[in-house]
Design an enzyme around this catalytic site. Structure first.
Site, mmCIF file in Angstrom:
data_model
loop_
_atom_site.group_PDB
_atom_site.id
_atom_site.type_symbol
_atom_site.label_atom_id
_atom_site.label_comp_id
_atom_site.label_asym_id
_atom_site.label_seq_id
_atom_site.Cartn_x
_atom_site.Cartn_y
_atom_site.Cartn_z
ATOM 1 N N GLU A 15 0.727 -1.011 -0.293
ATOM 2 C CA GLU A 15 -0.186 0.031 0.301
ATOM 3 C C GLU A 15 0.948 1.044 -0.147
ATOM 4 O O GLU A 15 0.732 2.602 -0.258
ATOM 5 C CB GLU A 15 -0.696 -0.508 1.246
ATOM 6 C CG GLU A 15 -2.085 -1.143 1.445
ATOM 7 C CD GLU A 15 -3.350 -0.977 2.438
ATOM 8 O OE1 GLU A 15 -3.995 -1.155 2.404
ATOM 9 O OE2 GLU A 15 -2.060 -0.523 3.076
ATOM 10 N N TYR A 71 -14.599 26.801 -0.578
ATOM 11 C CA TYR A 71 -14.982 25.125 -0.747
ATOM 12 C C TYR A 71 -14.026 24.936 -2.638
ATOM 13 O O TYR A 71 -13.385 23.560 -1.657
ATOM 14 C CB TYR A 71 -16.354 24.436 -0.831
ATOM 15 C CG TYR A 71 -17.393 25.283 -2.182
ATOM 16 C CD1 TYR A 71 -17.028 24.686 -3.673
ATOM 17 C CD2 TYR A 71 -18.153 25.886 -1.356
ATOM 18 C CE1 TYR A 71 -17.879 25.626 -4.966
ATOM 19 C CE2 TYR A 71 -19.184 26.991 -2.494
ATOM 20 C CZ TYR A 71 -18.667 26.267 -4.501
ATOM 21 O OH TYR A 71 -20.255 26.319 -4.849
ATOM 22 N N VAL A 105 -6.217 5.598 8.265
ATOM 23 C CA VAL A 105 -7.832 6.982 7.109
ATOM 24 C C VAL A 105 -8.064 7.925 8.618
ATOM 25 O O VAL A 105 -8.204 8.442 8.088
ATOM 26 C CB VAL A 105 -8.407 5.479 6.990
ATOM 27 C CG1 VAL A 105 -8.533 4.801 5.824
ATOM 28 C CG2 VAL A 105 -9.382 4.831 8.083
ATOM 29 N N GLU A 106 -7.367 7.069 9.910
ATOM 30 C CA GLU A 106 -7.587 7.963 11.211
ATOM 31 C C GLU A 106 -7.095 9.098 10.442
ATOM 32 O O GLU A 106 -7.444 10.118 11.276
ATOM 33 C CB GLU A 106 -7.512 6.771 12.031
ATOM 34 C CG GLU A 106 -8.850 5.886 12.372
ATOM 35 C CD GLU A 106 -8.664 4.624 12.047
ATOM 36 O OE1 GLU A 106 -9.469 3.771 11.986
ATOM 37 O OE2 GLU A 106 -7.749 4.703 11.159
ATOM 38 N N LYS A 108 -12.174 4.619 1.790
ATOM 39 C CA LYS A 108 -11.422 4.144 1.348
ATOM 40 C C LYS A 108 -12.184 2.493 1.345
ATOM 41 O O LYS A 108 -11.854 1.429 1.733
ATOM 42 C CB LYS A 108 -10.298 2.806 2.345
ATOM 43 C CG LYS A 108 -8.421 2.597 1.943
ATOM 44 C CD LYS A 108 -7.856 2.622 2.400
ATOM 45 C CE LYS A 108 -6.582 1.675 2.221
ATOM 46 N NZ LYS A 108 -5.728 1.028 3.136
#
Length: 159
Positions: free
Chosen positions: A60, A92, A111-112, A137
């Site tokens: 990864e 934005y 991801v945290e 993900k």
């Protein structure tokens, strides 16, 4: 001399703004009376696709993967609606460009971690008092379409 609201040059309506000095710490115009609590408005950005290195496995970190980011950001939209000036809005597009740059140029294991860093960028660089960040993900778990984390940071209420 009057000290009340002044007229703005809005072509469609006779719009007023508060006196000078009613700006938030980020420089955006704050509409309403000082000390009067307003409901929270949300500016959102959904399904922002960014490629990055993310994951705990060696492969990864050798191959970029797509993550999908959803944001809900607290913002007082009344001033931007009244003036139609991007300077009075939470831009934005600027948020999107900043996140694309940051996420694509860095590496993450979890991801945290990515969600926390995104929340910090939004709150600190864009003067957002509250943000909800969803990092998805897709396909990380066989048989699951979506997998990820949702975090909320900051204070939900606006004053």
């Amino acid at each position: 001399e009057k000290s009340g609201p002044r007229q703005l040059g809005c072509p469609r309506k006779n719009v007023t703004s508060p006196p000078d000095g009613w700006r938030g710490s980020g420089g955006r115009l704050m509409v309403g009376l000082p000390g009067v609590r307003r409901k929270m408005d949300l500016v959102f950005l959904k399904n922002l696709e960014i490629e990055t290195f993310i994951g705990i496995y060696d492969w990864e970190q050798d191959q970029k993967q797509k993550v999908y980011i959803d944001l809900d950001m607290a913002s007082d939209v009344a001033a931007a609606a009244a003036t139609e000036r991007i300077e009075d809005a939470l831009d934005y597009k600027a948020v999107s460009k900043r996140l694309k740059s940051y996420v694509s140029e860095n590496r993450f294991q979890l991801v945290e971690t990515l969600a926390e860093r995104i929340a910090r960028i939004i709150r600190e660089e864009f003067d957002v008092p509250w943000v909800r960040v969803k990092v998805n993900k897709k396909g990380a778990i066989t048989g699951a379409g979506d997998v990820g984390v949702i975090i909320e940071r900051g204070e939900r209420g606006m004053t």
